[in-house]
Enzyme design. Sequence first.
Site, PDB file in Angstrom:
ATOM      1  CG  HIS A  71      54.103  38.024  39.196  1.00 29.45           C
ATOM      2  ND1 HIS A  71      53.395  37.445  38.166  1.00 29.45           N
ATOM      3  CD2 HIS A  71      53.647  39.297  39.282  1.00 29.45           C
ATOM      4  CE1 HIS A  71      52.552  38.331  37.651  1.00 29.45           C
ATOM      5  NE2 HIS A  71      52.679  39.462  38.315  1.00 29.45           N
TER       6      HIS A  71
ATOM      7  CG  ASP B 137      50.276  43.265  35.208  1.00 25.44           C
ATOM      8  OD1 ASP B 137      50.157  42.417  34.308  1.00 25.44           O
ATOM      9  OD2 ASP B 137      50.689  42.998  36.342  1.00 25.44           O
TER      10      ASP B 137
END
EC number: 4.1.2.53
Length: 267
Positions: free
Chosen positions: A49, A179
């Site tokens: 990320h 997630d």
Amino acid sequence: MNALLTNPFKERLRKGEVQIGLWLSSTTSYMAEIAATSGYDWLLIDGEHAPNTIQDLYHQLQAVAPYASQPVIRPVEGSKSLIKQVLDIGAQTLLIPMVDTADQARQVVSATRYPPYGERGVGASVARAARWGRIENYMAQVNDSLCLLVQVESKTALDNLDEILDVEGIDGVFIGPADLSASLGYPDNAGHPEVQRIIETSIRRIRAAGKAAGFLAVAPDMAQQCLAWGANFVAVGVDTMLYSDALDQRLAMFKSGKNGPRIKGSY
């Protein structure tokens, strides 16, 4: 084994010791070195990320090398070619995101091993990992020093957790709360009671299987809870989030109407 190939992070996991880490998303060797001087047991250098290139990861590995904090590299995904590059720049511990099945886990293991045990491409003589060929018998020694961690962060992965835990060569399993909560139908709500229940049972299953269990918790109380459940490598913050919080807090001391850090999500 050559001293340059020792992996204290892996050795401590094998002993069941608790290790406290910090997530590095700032992408600079300067910030990585500052973090390394703080005394965290491990530092996750994020290539998933955070906008890190291979060279960025390389420079951060160099920056933390003189210090006791152990680097863990998370590439953007677990392809064979990318794992080869990350290992060649000298990473010894990898965290591979989005591993949903035992077959994926086996492929990742294979990508980290030289033939005949795997499919890692041979190029140690031109790589930092072998100090450009100066570590004798590098290929014969390196497998014992590599530490491979995989992320379980979806409902599919949870359904396959026992099979993933059975894969030889996997040293630990990391629960990805952001997630995972989204996959379970609770986006941006890792604190939901059902998500918390699943996190707890997953950590206990991982440890019962003889593997290390990892977690990232930006809230201190959640980090303490995961440690109580048995997680033994836990990141307790993200450098960019801590930095932005500190900036907000300092500004709030001098600006009327400022109330300190804003809510920035669970990760």
